[in-house]
Motif scaffolding. Sequence first.
Motif, PDB file in Angstrom:
ATOM      1  N   LYS A  24       6.660  -1.732  17.225  1.00  0.00           N
ATOM      2  CA  LYS A  24       7.697  -2.662  16.789  1.00  0.00           C
ATOM      3  C   LYS A  24       7.083  -3.693  15.847  1.00  0.00           C
ATOM      4  O   LYS A  24       6.593  -4.736  16.279  1.00  0.00           O
ATOM      5  N   PRO A  25       7.059  -3.422  14.553  1.00  0.00           N
ATOM      6  CA  PRO A  25       6.471  -4.378  13.621  1.00  0.00           C
ATOM      7  C   PRO A  25       7.278  -5.660  13.580  1.00  0.00           C
ATOM      8  O   PRO A  25       8.487  -5.664  13.763  1.00  0.00           O
ATOM      9  N   ASN A  26       6.575  -6.734  13.328  1.00  0.00           N
ATOM     10  CA  ASN A  26       7.214  -8.048  13.305  1.00  0.00           C
ATOM     11  C   ASN A  26       7.157  -8.589  11.890  1.00  0.00           C
ATOM     12  O   ASN A  26       6.097  -8.974  11.410  1.00  0.00           O
ATOM     13  N   GLY A  27       8.316  -8.611  11.206  1.00  0.00           N
ATOM     14  CA  GLY A  27       8.380  -9.191   9.874  1.00  0.00           C
ATOM     15  C   GLY A  27       7.831  -8.255   8.818  1.00  0.00           C
ATOM     16  O   GLY A  27       8.126  -7.076   8.778  1.00  0.00           O
ATOM     17  N   SER A  28       6.947  -8.803   7.948  1.00  0.00           N
ATOM     18  CA  SER A  28       6.450  -8.080   6.797  1.00  0.00           C
ATOM     19  C   SER A  28       5.680  -6.833   7.189  1.00  0.00           C
ATOM     20  O   SER A  28       4.897  -6.846   8.129  1.00  0.00           O
ATOM     21  N   PRO A  29       5.871  -5.736   6.438  1.00  0.00           N
ATOM     22  CA  PRO A  29       5.066  -4.544   6.694  1.00  0.00           C
ATOM     23  C   PRO A  29       3.585  -4.768   6.439  1.00  0.00           C
ATOM     24  O   PRO A  29       2.751  -3.967   6.827  1.00  0.00           O
ATOM     25  N   LEU A  30       3.215  -5.879   5.745  1.00  0.00           N
ATOM     26  CA  LEU A  30       1.808  -6.166   5.541  1.00  0.00           C
ATOM     27  C   LEU A  30       1.089  -6.399   6.862  1.00  0.00           C
ATOM     28  O   LEU A  30      -0.128  -6.297   6.942  1.00  0.00           O
ATOM     29  N   GLY A  31       1.860  -6.740   7.919  1.00  0.00           N
ATOM     30  CA  GLY A  31       1.252  -6.942   9.221  1.00  0.00           C
ATOM     31  C   GLY A  31       1.260  -5.690  10.065  1.00  0.00           C
ATOM     32  O   GLY A  31       0.956  -5.739  11.252  1.00  0.00           O
ATOM     33  N   ALA A  32       1.599  -4.584   9.456  1.00  0.00           N
ATOM     34  CA  ALA A  32       1.741  -3.344  10.217  1.00  0.00           C
ATOM     35  C   ALA A  32       0.438  -2.554  10.195  1.00  0.00           C
ATOM     36  O   ALA A  32      -0.641  -3.115  10.194  1.00  0.00           O
ATOM     37  N   ARG A  33       0.545  -1.231  10.153  1.00  0.00           N
ATOM     38  CA  ARG A  33      -0.611  -0.352  10.348  1.00  0.00           C
ATOM     39  C   ARG A  33      -1.712  -0.614   9.323  1.00  0.00           C
ATOM     40  O   ARG A  33      -1.461  -0.988   8.178  1.00  0.00           O
ATOM     41  N   LYS A  34      -2.958  -0.396   9.743  1.00  0.00           N
ATOM     42  CA  LYS A  34      -4.122  -0.717   8.925  1.00  0.00           C
ATOM     43  C   LYS A  34      -4.951   0.527   8.628  1.00  0.00           C
ATOM     44  O   LYS A  34      -4.848   1.551   9.289  1.00  0.00           O
ATOM     45  N   ASN A  35      -5.825   0.383   7.607  1.00  0.00           N
ATOM     46  CA  ASN A  35      -6.834   1.399   7.289  1.00  0.00           C
ATOM     47  C   ASN A  35      -6.219   2.782   7.063  1.00  0.00           C
ATOM     48  O   ASN A  35      -6.676   3.791   7.588  1.00  0.00           O
ATOM     49  N   LEU A  36      -5.168   2.803   6.240  1.00  0.00           N
ATOM     50  CA  LEU A  36      -4.416   4.029   5.998  1.00  0.00           C
ATOM     51  C   LEU A  36      -4.907   4.748   4.749  1.00  0.00           C
ATOM     52  O   LEU A  36      -5.444   4.119   3.828  1.00  0.00           O
ATOM     53  N   PRO A  37      -4.712   6.058   4.672  1.00  0.00           N
ATOM     54  CA  PRO A  37      -4.895   6.726   3.378  1.00  0.00           C
ATOM     55  C   PRO A  37      -3.829   6.212   2.412  1.00  0.00           C
ATOM     56  O   PRO A  37      -2.673   6.003   2.789  1.00  0.00           O
ATOM     57  N   ALA A  91       4.375  -5.255  -7.464  1.00  0.00           N
ATOM     58  CA  ALA A  91       4.185  -3.889  -6.975  1.00  0.00           C
ATOM     59  C   ALA A  91       5.127  -3.644  -5.813  1.00  0.00           C
ATOM     60  O   ALA A  91       5.666  -4.587  -5.210  1.00  0.00           O
ATOM     61  N   TRP A  92       5.316  -2.377  -5.502  1.00  0.00           N
ATOM     62  CA  TRP A  92       6.152  -1.955  -4.383  1.00  0.00           C
ATOM     63  C   TRP A  92       5.250  -1.267  -3.364  1.00  0.00           C
ATOM     64  O   TRP A  92       4.533  -0.326  -3.688  1.00  0.00           O
ATOM     65  N   LEU A  93       5.267  -1.777  -2.145  1.00  0.00           N
ATOM     66  CA  LEU A  93       4.412  -1.266  -1.084  1.00  0.00           C
ATOM     67  C   LEU A  93       5.271  -0.621  -0.004  1.00  0.00           C
ATOM     68  O   LEU A  93       6.161  -1.260   0.553  1.00  0.00           O
ATOM     69  N   THR A  94       5.006   0.640   0.281  1.00  0.00           N
ATOM     70  CA  THR A  94       5.709   1.371   1.334  1.00  0.00           C
ATOM     71  C   THR A  94       4.671   1.802   2.369  1.00  0.00           C
ATOM     72  O   THR A  94       3.697   2.474   2.017  1.00  0.00           O
ATOM     73  N   LEU A  95       4.888   1.415   3.615  1.00  0.00           N
ATOM     74  CA  LEU A  95       3.963   1.738   4.686  1.00  0.00           C
ATOM     75  C   LEU A  95       4.623   2.665   5.684  1.00  0.00           C
ATOM     76  O   LEU A  95       5.781   2.472   6.060  1.00  0.00           O
ATOM     77  N   PRO A  96       3.908   3.681   6.144  1.00  0.00           N
ATOM     78  CA  PRO A  96       4.498   4.638   7.080  1.00  0.00           C
ATOM     79  C   PRO A  96       4.819   3.997   8.417  1.00  0.00           C
ATOM     80  O   PRO A  96       4.206   3.013   8.823  1.00  0.00           O
ATOM     81  N   ASN A  97       5.812   4.562   9.088  1.00  0.00           N
ATOM     82  CA  ASN A  97       6.135   4.112  10.433  1.00  0.00           C
ATOM     83  C   ASN A  97       4.983   4.455  11.371  1.00  0.00           C
ATOM     84  O   ASN A  97       4.207   5.374  11.135  1.00  0.00           O
ATOM     85  N   GLY A  98       4.904   3.717  12.469  1.00  0.00           N
ATOM     86  CA  GLY A  98       3.855   3.963  13.447  1.00  0.00           C
ATOM     87  C   GLY A  98       3.570   2.697  14.195  1.00  0.00           C
ATOM     88  O   GLY A  98       4.168   1.645  13.948  1.00  0.00           O
ATOM     89  N   GLU A  99       2.636   2.770  15.101  1.00  0.00           N
ATOM     90  CA  GLU A  99       2.326   1.606  15.919  1.00  0.00           C
ATOM     91  C   GLU A  99       1.491   0.624  15.125  1.00  0.00           C
ATOM     92  O   GLU A  99       0.372   0.928  14.697  1.00  0.00           O
ATOM     93  N   PRO A 100       1.979  -0.599  14.881  1.00  0.00           N
ATOM     94  CA  PRO A 100       1.223  -1.587  14.128  1.00  0.00           C
ATOM     95  C   PRO A 100      -0.018  -2.024  14.898  1.00  0.00           C
ATOM     96  O   PRO A 100      -0.054  -1.982  16.116  1.00  0.00           O
TER      97      PRO A 100
END
Length: 695
Positions: free
Chosen positions: A441-454, A425-434
């Motif tokens: 400033k996200p560190n590495g994978s976007p999986l570690g970025a913002r949570k609980n998103l629509p 799958a392809w996962l695209t996460l919006p910019n914002g404060e992780p």
Amino acid sequence: MSAHLPHLLHLLRVAFLCAATLLIPAAAAAPAAPPPPLADFFDNPAFSAALLSPDGKFLAVRYNKDKQRDRLIVIELASQAIKVAASFSDRDVRNFQWVNNERLVLDTTDNTVGPGDERYWPGLYAVNRDGARFRQLVQATGSFLQQHVVASNVLPANHFLVRQTGAQTSDDVYVTNPKRDGMHGDGDLKYVNLLRLNTVTGRSETVRRPGPAIDWLLDHKGEPRICITLDKNIQTTWYLDQANDQWREIAAFDAYLGGKDAFTPLAFAPDGSLVVTSARGKDKQALHTFKLSTLQISAEPLVVLADYDFSGELVTTRDQLLGVRYLSDARSTVWFDARMTTLQAAIDAALPATVNLVDVPARAEAPWVLVHSYSDRQPERYLLYNLESGKFNPVGSTHERIVPASMAAQEAVRYKARDGLAIPAWLTLPNGEPKGEPNGKPNGSPLGARKNLPLVLLVHGGPWVRGGEWGWSAASQFLASRGYAVLEPEYRGSTGFGRAHYHAGWKQWGLKMQDDLADGARWAIAQGIADPKRICIAGASYGGYAALMGLVNDGPLYQCGINWVGVTDINLLYTGHWRFTSDMSSDYLKYGAPTLIGDPVKDAAQLRATSPLLQAARIGQPVLLAYGAVDRRVPLYHGKKFVEALKEHNPNVEWVVYQDEAHGWSLPKNRIDFWGRVEQFLQRHIGTPREAGER
């Protein structure tokens, strides 16, 4: 030569070539700002294509100024002279290619009208690079070319340019002439003729074919060498033997279901060897050579990928195979030539944030190569690279108003379906404060970025295609710019991930293919990415079907659904409607669809259970539906019958028909209108309240 570079860049801009985005590192944090407007994502680009001439001395560019007509511009790189080679008052240049170093061939379209209002066929025209010796080669069934003299020897409108380049040493090109059933030539394809066409005289000669041809392949010298015929469900590959000038059969197999020994001819290498793609009984398609004397596929592949079927092309000059371009998660090139390996390393070091694909002239007489560059944040752009100076010259970007630093990161991920099958799958996460990391400033994978998103679960069409790849996408980036996480599964049945993954989707519409999507949404919840109360499923064509079946099968999981140009009943693919005809061939519906999708008689109970139309009473969530009035792939009656059934019990339905559109939105105004509706629909149902004044 290098002293001319700044001046050339200035001239490119003055000649209305859009300025490329500066080389900004992709990970640079963007300052808080309103999201980009819809038009930045979905408008037609000013710059859209560039090709080096065979000798590398000239660059042909398709470009429009101030949203006027796309024209063909040619730049002489040494003198920096710029010429408008071809332009029309009420048509746009579409496909183009070099015939030789002096001459180009092109066809046209009209970017201001949709398929329902098309007045002309694409036609075909040839012109010298300085605009001289313009000649119409194929009719366009219209009068817009009265500004030019229409010569004799003009072919009828149903002739189309072959995109394979020939030897590029003569004035000849090849065109195809499809022959179809029906009074108006809009029925099933019977066969495709191939014609050799002289771009100076307009004279043509039809190539002798061995049967009902559906495809042709030229050799490296630009001569017809492979013909593929189709009789019912049997696809046969023929080779034109140079020894006796006779066609001989070299392979035959089921066109729709394939087989252990099936292969696809890809290209002829400069040494005359035939290169094919084949699985050879294994799971993944790989790149092989095919020995014409023994009719055997090579035991060892030229290129094999661990997790993907091979998809790509040869990179050659006129006398050497330099490398192979292929697609894994992103596009890349394996070079067989040491000089190209060194060149690639130098370009990648200078452009570290992007994929950089290098196009080499066929017979280089100048120190230029063309670099096609992109990333998940950076839309496609083209740059010239000077081999002598080691400097770049920006040519153009396909979305010049997009700022890469404001775009979202995309990642290739895999999750397990409930039966254990791995789903890419392809996962695209919006910019914002992780979460847990200050200053955005996200560190590495976007999986570690913002949570609980629509979350928007975006389902690709097909379904027997690969849905996506790592790179900039207007739809996913637009949704991410509005604050949504976007997950795009390559559910079972998708191609490009091996035979087992593809075959696992046969007869699984609305069943295991649907489970793969729900399992993807649940994976995103488990990862902490998705808010379980704010998930919407969306898609077009088969993806639209899957969006509706998602609301049927997994109602509590999805808060809303968006279907555009989607199938609403599998049986309608077979039975159709007296006023509308599908462009699916009768052979496919007879020999392919019953095995791939379901037999309307033997699988009648399954097709009823997996029909959104017949299950419409189970859908209570808000739904957005959009269709094209002249769609022949999924005709409008699919949408009309469904919206009538849905509105009987569901008051929360939004319905739009684009009268001039077919299977998708060709016009910017309709793309912008549709995605504006999507934005408002999502905001109402899974979005978050916005501050006053925010868009």
